[in-house]
Design a protein around this motif. Sequence first.
Motif, PDB file in Angstrom:
ATOM      1  N   UNK A 127     -74.033  83.574 -30.140  1.00 20.15           N
ATOM      2  CA  UNK A 127     -72.979  83.226 -31.150  1.00 20.15           C
ATOM      3  C   UNK A 127     -74.326  82.314 -31.771  1.00 20.15           C
ATOM      4  N   UNK A 128     -75.842  82.201 -31.342  1.00 17.89           N
ATOM      5  CA  UNK A 128     -76.464  80.699 -31.558  1.00 17.89           C
ATOM      6  C   UNK A 128     -75.254  79.321 -31.683  1.00 17.89           C
ATOM      7  N   UNK A 129     -75.215  79.063 -30.978  1.00 22.41           N
ATOM      8  CA  UNK A 129     -74.299  78.236 -30.912  1.00 22.41           C
ATOM      9  C   UNK A 129     -75.492  76.868 -29.940  1.00 22.41           C
ATOM     10  N   UNK A 130     -75.138  75.729 -30.165  1.00 19.73           N
ATOM     11  CA  UNK A 130     -75.555  74.377 -29.610  1.00 19.73           C
ATOM     12  C   UNK A 130     -74.581  73.925 -28.420  1.00 19.73           C
ATOM     13  N   UNK A 131     -74.336  74.000 -27.689  1.00 17.52           N
ATOM     14  CA  UNK A 131     -73.554  73.449 -26.494  1.00 17.52           C
ATOM     15  C   UNK A 131     -74.270  72.969 -25.377  1.00 17.52           C
ATOM     16  N   UNK A 132     -73.989  71.730 -25.286  1.00 17.26           N
ATOM     17  CA  UNK A 132     -73.881  70.993 -23.490  1.00 17.26           C
ATOM     18  C   UNK A 132     -72.959  70.975 -22.701  1.00 17.26           C
ATOM     19  N   UNK A 133     -73.365  71.815 -21.555  1.00 17.23           N
ATOM     20  CA  UNK A 133     -73.609  72.072 -20.249  1.00 17.23           C
ATOM     21  C   UNK A 133     -72.196  71.364 -19.541  1.00 17.23           C
ATOM     22  N   UNK A 134     -72.273  69.839 -19.458  1.00 21.86           N
ATOM     23  CA  UNK A 134     -71.569  69.216 -18.776  1.00 21.86           C
ATOM     24  C   UNK A 134     -71.342  67.559 -19.441  1.00 21.86           C
ATOM     25  N   UNK A 135     -70.577  66.753 -18.836  1.00 17.68           N
ATOM     26  CA  UNK A 135     -70.013  65.424 -18.892  1.00 17.68           C
ATOM     27  C   UNK A 135     -71.166  65.170 -18.548  1.00 17.68           C
ATOM     28  N   UNK A 136     -72.315  65.457 -18.371  1.00 15.06           N
ATOM     29  CA  UNK A 136     -72.937  64.741 -17.217  1.00 15.06           C
ATOM     30  C   UNK A 136     -74.078  64.558 -19.027  1.00 15.06           C
ATOM     31  N   UNK A 137     -74.366  65.350 -19.805  1.00 16.24           N
ATOM     32  CA  UNK A 137     -74.659  65.456 -21.563  1.00 16.24           C
ATOM     33  C   UNK A 137     -74.846  63.490 -21.709  1.00 16.24           C
ATOM     34  N   UNK A 138     -73.223  63.093 -21.439  1.00 17.85           N
ATOM     35  CA  UNK A 138     -73.762  61.289 -22.260  1.00 17.85           C
ATOM     36  C   UNK A 138     -74.442  60.886 -21.696  1.00 17.85           C
ATOM     37  N   UNK A 139     -74.558  60.721 -20.695  1.00 21.26           N
ATOM     38  CA  UNK A 139     -75.815  60.364 -19.208  1.00 21.26           C
ATOM     39  C   UNK A 139     -76.534  59.638 -20.376  1.00 21.26           C
ATOM     40  N   UNK A 140     -77.188  60.161 -20.840  1.00 24.77           N
ATOM     41  CA  UNK A 140     -78.664  60.543 -21.732  1.00 24.77           C
ATOM     42  C   UNK A 140     -78.897  60.372 -23.446  1.00 24.77           C
ATOM     43  N   UNK A 141     -78.692  58.886 -23.807  1.00 31.02           N
ATOM     44  CA  UNK A 141     -78.754  59.238 -25.555  1.00 31.02           C
ATOM     45  C   UNK A 141     -79.538  59.304 -25.808  1.00 31.02           C
ATOM     46  N   UNK A 142     -80.490  59.748 -25.112  1.00 34.50           N
ATOM     47  CA  UNK A 142     -82.072  60.452 -26.315  1.00 34.50           C
ATOM     48  C   UNK A 142     -81.240  62.008 -26.281  1.00 34.50           C
ATOM     49  N   UNK A 143     -80.199  62.204 -25.890  1.00 38.12           N
ATOM     50  CA  UNK A 143     -80.201  64.214 -25.986  1.00 38.12           C
ATOM     51  C   UNK A 143     -79.591  63.719 -27.867  1.00 38.12           C
ATOM     52  N   UNK A 144     -78.745  62.960 -28.489  1.00 36.90           N
ATOM     53  CA  UNK A 144     -78.493  63.019 -29.405  1.00 36.90           C
ATOM     54  C   UNK A 144     -79.267  63.429 -30.616  1.00 36.90           C
ATOM     55  N   UNK A 145     -80.345  62.525 -30.231  1.00 39.57           N
ATOM     56  CA  UNK A 145     -81.285  63.099 -30.796  1.00 39.57           C
ATOM     57  C   UNK A 145     -82.141  64.877 -31.084  1.00 39.57           C
ATOM     58  N   UNK A 146     -82.214  65.102 -29.577  1.00 39.14           N
ATOM     59  CA  UNK A 146     -82.473  66.227 -29.277  1.00 39.14           C
ATOM     60  C   UNK A 146     -82.107  67.471 -29.856  1.00 39.14           C
ATOM     61  N   UNK A 147     -80.440  67.305 -29.818  1.00 41.14           N
ATOM     62  CA  UNK A 147     -79.275  68.391 -30.162  1.00 41.14           C
ATOM     63  C   UNK A 147     -79.976  68.145 -31.807  1.00 41.14           C
ATOM     64  N   UNK A 148     -80.136  66.637 -32.533  1.00 42.38           N
ATOM     65  CA  UNK A 148     -80.309  67.419 -33.729  1.00 42.38           C
ATOM     66  C   UNK A 148     -81.671  67.963 -34.495  1.00 42.38           C
ATOM     67  N   UNK A 149     -82.494  67.790 -33.373  1.00 38.68           N
ATOM     68  CA  UNK A 149     -83.611  67.901 -33.718  1.00 38.68           C
ATOM     69  C   UNK A 149     -83.817  69.467 -33.295  1.00 38.68           C
ATOM     70  N   UNK A 150     -83.000  70.193 -32.332  1.00 40.42           N
ATOM     71  CA  UNK A 150     -82.710  71.615 -32.316  1.00 40.42           C
ATOM     72  C   UNK A 150     -81.688  71.931 -33.230  1.00 40.42           C
ATOM     73  N   UNK A 151     -81.559  70.874 -33.671  1.00 43.57           N
ATOM     74  CA  UNK A 151     -79.942  72.085 -34.874  1.00 43.57           C
ATOM     75  C   UNK A 151     -80.863  72.275 -36.353  1.00 43.57           C
ATOM     76  N   UNK A 152     -82.398  71.511 -36.294  1.00 50.64           N
ATOM     77  CA  UNK A 152     -83.368  71.092 -37.484  1.00 50.64           C
ATOM     78  C   UNK A 152     -83.897  72.514 -37.525  1.00 50.64           C
TER      79      UNK A 152
END
Length: 329
Positions: A127-152
């Motif tokens: 489905x070409x979707x970037x989706x987090x696995x669990x609410x633990x996603x919110x524990x690491x702020x670096x993931x904001x940048x990583x998701x944006x990078x994968x999006x690009x």
Amino acid sequence: MQVYLVGGAVRDQLLDHPIIDKDFVVVGATVDEMLAAGFIQVGADFPVFLHPTTQEEYALARTERKLGHGYKGFSVHASPDVTLQDDLQRRDLTINAMAIEVTSLTDDTPLIGEVIDYYGGLDDIQSKTLRHISQAFSEDPLRVLRVARFYGRYYSLGFHIAEETLILMRQLVASGELAHLSAERIWQESNRATMQSSPQVYWEQLYAIGALTDYFAPLHHAWSNVHIRETVQTALYFAGQMQLNLSQRWTLLMASLDQSLFVNPNPDIPSSSPNISIMAEDKKAALKAITSISNSAKVPKAPTQFATLFIQQASRLNTIDRLSAAEKN
């Protein structure tokens, strides 16, 4: 002991993308067993090892618990009783949480080639979707940048960020957690994202969720001007298509900071644009902002100097066909 190819190599294999790095997870092993096999431990307290020949990373299966701020505020637990499913659950996106079992520590041939997928990564690939696995996603702020990078990185393939993941990204930004990231990690992600085939997507996404304000505040302010934002994003898109180098791409991004570049760009067209002194002030402000961003995000000297030189000489570049030989020198 069981050994698995994990993460990006599995994802990119499924997407027919070039595999740049291979990472492995080892289940049921101890530090002593890895050292006895000739592997080199990376750091005294982190269960990651380098293969003695290939230098590829092999990590003991582990879990993490949030203890403090930023991406370093975690307690790591690695032991033979941690399962592959436990290990994959701590990762950021479903498409990064798949695995393929391989033969052994010394032979990375897949046993049967079956993709182990506990969290719906295969469906999200489809489905070409970037989706987090669990609410633990919110524990690491670096993931904001990583998701944006994968999006690009996968934007040209039609990928999008799941709305529920965007909500968590916005919440992380609003929490102030990004301020606890080191400048070095900010630049590492931003550098890699800027060199993707669609570099504009990373910066556009961070602007949209307010994630530029901590380390790139002058850029956030400049992009509140829709004309500047859209012009620079278009320039970055073509920079990706033309495979420009990092300094060139960074300069196009930093050009956002000089408002005078976006006023009457054609010298043959009369305009009631700001006078020369005001335009000079715009350039001074832009140069100051470039220095500010360079300091806060630890931008290397080369792209910073290139961007600075461009701003200083931009007015001459607009009329380069009219300059004398002496002026060009």
